[in-house]
Design a protein around this motif. Structure first.
Motif, short mmCIF file in Angstrom:
data_model
loop_
_atom_site.label_atom_id
_atom_site.label_comp_id
_atom_site.label_asym_id
_atom_site.label_seq_id
_atom_site.Cartn_x
_atom_site.Cartn_y
_atom_site.Cartn_z
N TRP A 155 -1.20 43.96 -40.80
CA TRP A 155 -0.71 44.62 -42.09
C TRP A 155 0.82 44.24 -41.99
N ASN A 180 4.10 42.18 -43.62
CA ASN A 180 4.79 41.90 -44.87
C ASN A 180 5.08 40.61 -45.10
N CYS A 204 -1.66 40.89 -47.78
CA CYS A 204 -0.29 41.82 -47.91
C CYS A 204 0.18 41.61 -49.33
#
Length: 83
Positions: free
Chosen positions: A45, A47, A56
């Motif tokens: 997850w 960024n 992402c």
């Protein structure tokens, strides 16, 4: 349409500054199961706009980031509006 684009579309329609979704919610939005690594590893997850984690791009492209306190091993992911 890329595999994770439905998540970005969903988030782009959200109001407010934060959105917490369960893995089941995300799978429903995507129309398919999340990979096991998404349910176990925070790194999935990440960024990172320029990296190997192409998923992402869906949330970053819609103006959201995954919250630093995200704990996918607990079955939820928290998105917040990018500043």
């Amino acid at each position: 349409m890329a595999k994770h684009d439905p998540l970005g579309e969903f988030l782009s329609k959200r109001r407010g500054g934060a959105c917490t979704l369960s893995h089941a919610n995300i799978e429903e939005i995507l129309g398919e199961p999340l990979p096991p690594s998404a349910k176990r590893h925070r790194a999935w997850w990440g960024n990172e706009a320029d990296g190997e984690h192409v998923q992402c791009r869906s949330w970053l492209g819609s103006g959201w980031v995954v919250d630093d306190g995200c704990q996918p091993e607990h079955g939820v992911v928290r998105f917040v509006r990018a500043k």
